[in-house]
Design a protein around this motif. Structure first.
Motif, PDB file in Angstrom:
ATOM      1  N   LEU A 113      90.340  74.821  38.281  1.00 37.85           N
ATOM      2  CA  LEU A 113      90.514  75.173  36.852  1.00 37.85           C
ATOM      3  C   LEU A 113      91.755  74.550  36.225  1.00 37.85           C
ATOM      4  N   PHE A 114      92.707  74.128  37.072  1.00 41.36           N
ATOM      5  CA  PHE A 114      93.891  73.409  36.579  1.00 41.36           C
ATOM      6  C   PHE A 114      93.847  71.997  37.168  1.00 41.36           C
ATOM      7  N   PRO A 115      93.145  71.084  36.483  1.00 42.33           N
ATOM      8  CA  PRO A 115      92.977  69.752  37.070  1.00 42.33           C
ATOM      9  C   PRO A 115      94.318  69.070  37.299  1.00 42.33           C
ATOM     10  N   LYS A 116      94.345  68.242  38.333  1.00 43.85           N
ATOM     11  CA  LYS A 116      95.622  67.604  38.704  1.00 43.85           C
ATOM     12  C   LYS A 116      95.731  66.174  38.170  1.00 43.85           C
ATOM     13  N   GLN A 117      94.577  65.537  37.946  1.00 41.09           N
ATOM     14  CA  GLN A 117      94.573  64.142  37.465  1.00 41.09           C
ATOM     15  C   GLN A 117      95.043  64.080  36.021  1.00 41.09           C
TER      16      GLN A 117
END
Ligand code: GSH
Length: 203
Positions: free
Chosen positions: A84-88
């Protein structure tokens, strides 16, 4: 490890946390404590965990209390190693921007509602809230396709909670007429079980 969540079925910020918990498969780990948080009535029990007297507040096993909803959602996502918290970079900033957009819209709607309920509401303030809300809706309408194309993130959840709050407390605003493409996106996301189960209710 169980976690205690100061919770209410009406709060859109609590709803954001609950949707994350459902989507991440963590809901059974939460012990829900019905907590009433009202600006004019600080809640002494809640304040033992959060001196701001706000919900959601999440109390971990060792008594460490996390707030606000932004922090709690990221904590749950980390706990589940969720998506839910994308890193890209590209998706990350879009998700965080939508998260801030949804929360900012909610902040304005809650202040608007407070003002509306006063005995003598300030007309120009009500007009300013309406102007800003409609501007947000028009902007988000232009972003509806981008919302539909990106995988579910905290940004989508925050925006859906703000739109759900519009339905719940601003039924007469007819926001769907202002933002028809956004309305279409919302009707899709709203059908997910996590969103259905957490629809706000009175009582
Ligand atoms: N920024 C906070 C806002 C939380 C918030 O304002 N919650 C409301 C309930 S919807 C509240 O606790 N209000 C009580 C108060 O402001 O004293 C978050 O994201 O958790």
């Amino acid at each position: 490890m169980a976690m205690r969540l100061h919770w209410s079925p009406k709060s859109p910020y609590v709803r954001k946390v609950m949707i994350c918990a459902h989507e991440l498969g963590l809901v059974d780990r939460l012990e829900l404590v019905r907590s009433v948080a009202a600006m004019l009535k600080p809640n002494a029990r809640l304040m033992q965990d959060n001196p701001l007297s706000k919900i959601p507040t999440l109390v971990l096993d060792d008594g460490f209390a996390l707030f606000d909803s932004v922090v709690i959602c990221e904590y749950l996502n980390d706990l589940a190693a969720g998506p839910l918290f994308p890193k890209q970079a590209a998706d990350k900033w879009q998700a965080l921007r939508w998260h801030a957009f949804g929360d900012g819209l909610l902040d304005a709607l809650i202040l608007w509602r407070n003002e509306r309920e006063r005995d003598h509401p300030l007309g120009p303030l009500l007009d300013a809230f309406e102007l800003k809300t409609k501007a947000c809706l028009r902007q988000l309408d232009d972003e509806a396709q981008a919302l539909a194309e990106m995988p579910l993130s905290i940004g989508h959840i925050a925006l859906a909670c703000a739109l759900g709050y519009l339905d719940y407390r601003f039924g007469t605003l007819d926001w769907r007429a202002v933002a028809p493409r956004l309305a279409e996106w919302y009707s899709d996301i709203r059908s997910r079980p996590a969103f259905q189960i957490t629809e706000p209710v009175d009582g």
